[in-house]
Design an enzyme around this catalytic site. Sequence first.
Site, mmCIF file in Angstrom:
data_model
loop_
_atom_site.group_PDB
_atom_site.id
_atom_site.type_symbol
_atom_site.label_atom_id
_atom_site.label_comp_id
_atom_site.label_asym_id
_atom_site.label_seq_id
_atom_site.Cartn_x
_atom_site.Cartn_y
_atom_site.Cartn_z
ATOM 1 N N HIS A 107 1.022 -1.173 -0.092
ATOM 2 C CA HIS A 107 -0.059 0.037 -0.168
ATOM 3 C C HIS A 107 0.981 1.127 -0.034
ATOM 4 C CE1 HIS A 107 -2.213 -3.008 2.312
ATOM 5 N NE2 HIS A 107 -3.302 -2.483 1.984
ATOM 6 N N ASP A 110 2.272 2.034 3.321
ATOM 7 C CA ASP A 110 3.249 1.124 3.895
ATOM 8 C C ASP A 110 4.493 1.341 3.646
ATOM 9 O OD1 ASP A 110 0.984 -0.611 4.289
ATOM 10 O OD2 ASP A 110 1.496 -1.792 2.498
HETATM 11 C C1 XLS Z 1 -7.313 -6.416 4.233
HETATM 12 C C2 XLS Z 1 -7.106 -6.855 3.121
HETATM 13 C C3 XLS Z 1 -5.892 -5.677 2.457
HETATM 14 C C4 XLS Z 1 -5.672 -5.913 0.942
HETATM 15 C C5 XLS Z 1 -5.183 -4.746 0.315
HETATM 16 O O1 XLS Z 1 -8.216 -7.271 4.894
HETATM 17 O O2 XLS Z 1 -6.725 -7.929 2.866
HETATM 18 O O3 XLS Z 1 -4.671 -6.241 3.220
HETATM 19 O O4 XLS Z 1 -5.441 -6.992 0.571
HETATM 20 O O5 XLS Z 1 -5.548 -3.607 0.573
#
Ligand code: XLS
Length: 445
Positions: A107, A110
């Site tokens: 993301h 991140d």
């Molecule tokens: C959250 C989601 C997230 C997505 C990406 O539950 O799994 O991590 O994969 O935003």
Amino acid sequence: MAQSYTDVRNYFGSVNKVAYEGKDSKNPLAFKYYNPEEVVGGKTMKEQLRFSIAYWHTFTADGTDPFGAATMQRPWNRYTGMDLAKARVEASFELYEKLGAPFFAFHDRDIAPEGSTLRETNQNLDVIVGMIKDYMKTSNVKLLWNTANMFTNPRFVHGAATSCNADVFAYAAAQVKKGLETAKELGSGNYVFWGGREGYETLLNTDLKLELDNLARFMHMAVDYAKEIGYTGQFLIEPKPKEPTTHQYDTDAATTIAFLKQYGLENHFKLNLEANHATLAGHTFEHELRTARVNGLLGSVDANQGDPLLGWDTDEFPTDLYSTTLAMYEILQNGGLGSGGLNFDAKVRRASFEPEDLVYAHVAGMDAFAKGLKVAHKLIEDRVFEDVIQNRYRSYTEGIGLDIVEGRANFRTLEQYAMNNDSIKNESGRQERLKAILNQYILEV
Ligand code: XLS
Ligand code: CA
Ligand code: CA
């Protein structure tokens, strides 16, 4: 005072490059089943499995939960701010290389901290994206997908594209615009939408129709902008039924496919399916994969597993061989994942706090999927289930069944047929026998 950032590439000092040693190895830092160059089904395991490491769980998360503070011991935590962000990039490439993982995913938030304005936030991103780009030049690791975190900051309290507040919609658009530019810059194979807070808590304050229309408007704008800048990666949308909101709009594969078709987006998007989200939706992982596959929309996979005893998204590393086998069965039947891959959207448990645990966890997940691949390939090669299924539906290959599937039947002709057929015979589905065969393959392949 925090140390200043220096270019030290040794965050997993005690760990060497993880090698394949075979199923009799007792070395916890070796692969028992994942042999990257071994050919299974006409491609190497590396090409079939396309493993990806999730930046958020592995390099950013600290082990906090609603009841307790951070537990993770991470050598890069001796830095702060942008130095910490840079150290994470260093650590991440060290781990990708030590594990031989060909892909990673992140993301925006991140990889770089938010500044006090959107402009400053984007400047932070530019620095880290530039650094990642430099690392990618000297490494074989590629970006599987990137996405925008539009759920952590309090501005997204009512959602992003589905917020009641148009200013938030605009902010989210700016964020995804930047995300698409990042995807282009780093040659990302895919761009993911996970509807973080795109859902609602109560209908008493919600215009459901406007929110869904806006979500679709937002996605069309993303498709248009990608076209404008020449970003040609695959758009993915990731279903999840609940958490954080009570009702997430992209509840499961079927709901998401209906949404894409309703709004004319089905030619631009495929699905990124996560095992734990399937469980939360009350489905098996393989159900979600099959639903996407038969609709031609299986794009990528978030490889993890939930805890059947807990009702939330635990994002555990996948170690359940039934699940990895049946998932790989769908993926092989799909002809692979195209530009997608198996992204470990998985986190070590809060009590597994040492850096080595990150390596053990990925080795466990990679081996579980490698074994699943081998078993699934053999099941397909031996036509174990195909022959059963073909035989089970054989009544549609002749007579009245063939008339039905070829569109020659109607209620009148079917009534006439049924009136003259008073002794219908069914055959056993043989579920237990099939499960025993599946066990045999898992144990013996
Ligand atoms: C959250 C989601 C997230 C997505 C990406 O539950 O799994 O991590 O994969 O935003
Ligand atoms: Ca996910
Ligand atoms: Ca999850």
